[in-house]
Design a protein around this motif. Structure first.
Motif, mmCIF file in Angstrom:
data_model
loop_
_atom_site.group_PDB
_atom_site.id
_atom_site.type_symbol
_atom_site.label_atom_id
_atom_site.label_comp_id
_atom_site.label_asym_id
_atom_site.label_seq_id
_atom_site.Cartn_x
_atom_site.Cartn_y
_atom_site.Cartn_z
ATOM 1 N N HIS A 160 0.979 -1.129 0.166
ATOM 2 C CA HIS A 160 0.045 -0.114 0.099
ATOM 3 C C HIS A 160 0.837 1.442 0.008
ATOM 4 O O HIS A 160 0.383 2.299 -0.014
ATOM 5 N N ALA A 162 2.593 2.371 2.433
ATOM 6 C CA ALA A 162 2.209 2.898 3.744
ATOM 7 C C ALA A 162 3.803 3.585 4.498
ATOM 8 O O ALA A 162 4.757 3.030 4.134
ATOM 9 N N TYR A 174 0.106 6.534 11.339
ATOM 10 C CA TYR A 174 0.353 5.625 10.353
ATOM 11 C C TYR A 174 -0.322 5.957 9.120
ATOM 12 O O TYR A 174 -1.801 6.002 9.014
ATOM 13 N N ASP A 176 -1.845 5.292 5.040
ATOM 14 C CA ASP A 176 -2.113 4.179 4.213
ATOM 15 C C ASP A 176 -2.229 5.252 2.939
ATOM 16 O O ASP A 176 -3.539 5.334 2.908
#
Length: 216
Positions: A160, A162, A174, A176
């Motif tokens: 992804h 991330a 975090y 994404d």
């Protein structure tokens, strides 16, 4: 005695003759290794960066963060920054922030630095962070295989794309981009290093992202 012990605003023990404040401490730190040779996380580098920014701007990093980021992005709570005995902010940590405001910061990354049609910082900043650093120089982090670090952010090099801003004991923003998801975590895990909880936390973040994408 570590950086915090030498520079904290609390009274020093009797007989202490070390540096008085962050900047005096930083002036005594000697380099290790050669620049660009390999990545090794050191909080003192973040504090040195804060010193440079403060000198160039002729303002404290706390004032700059308030004027350039915190107020423009619409933070709902004041943020507080640890200072030394002379009132100099500690750029390497010691921030007290609201959970939702950290989520706003993460959302600002998802939105390429823009909020309500206003560009708070250039989209190129987000693109550089999302691209990550050099994985070949990112050793010693077995819980982030193929990962990297750049501009104060950790890149996980997962499916992804991330990346995250991470503090000790599990503190995390975090981001994404693929799932357009931000997770903010306040934590007090007994072990300071995130490697101790990465095997459970990183898959959990990915699972949430996969679930959200599956709902579309």
């Amino acid at each position: 005695m570590d950086l915090f012990g030498r520079c904290q605003p609390a009274p020093k023990p009797e007989g202490y003759d070390g540096p008085d404040g962050y900047w005096e401490y930083l002036a005594q730190v000697q380099p290790e290794g050669s620049h660009g040779e390999a990545f090794h996380y050191k909080t003192v580098n973040s504090d040195m960066l804060g010193w440079i920014i403060s000198r160039v701007a002729q303002k404290s990093v706390a004032d700059l963060a308030s004027e350039r980021l915190w107020q423009p992005m619409g933070a709902e709570q004041d943020a507080y920054q640890t200072v030394d005995g002379k009132g100099v902010p500690f750029a390497g940590g010691g921030l007290s922030l609201g959970l939702r405001d950290l989520a706003r910061l993460g959302q600002l990354m998802i939105d390429k630095g823009a909020v309500d049609g206003r560009q708070i910082f250039p989209a190129s900043v987000v693109e550089k962070i999302a691209a990550g650093g050099d994985p070949a120089k990112f050793g010693g982090y077995p819980t982030i295989p193929g990962g990297s670090y750049t501009s104060q952010w950790w890149n996980f090099n997962n499916a992804h794309g991330a990346y995250a801003a991470r503090g000790v004991h599990g503190q995390t923003i975090y981001v994404d981009p693929l799932a357009e998801m931000v997770i903010v975590r306040f934590a007090s895990f007994p072990t300071a290093a995130n490697g101790a909880i990465d095997p459970t936390s990183l898959p959990a973040y990915m699972a949430v992202a996969d679930y959200l994408m599956g709902r579309d």
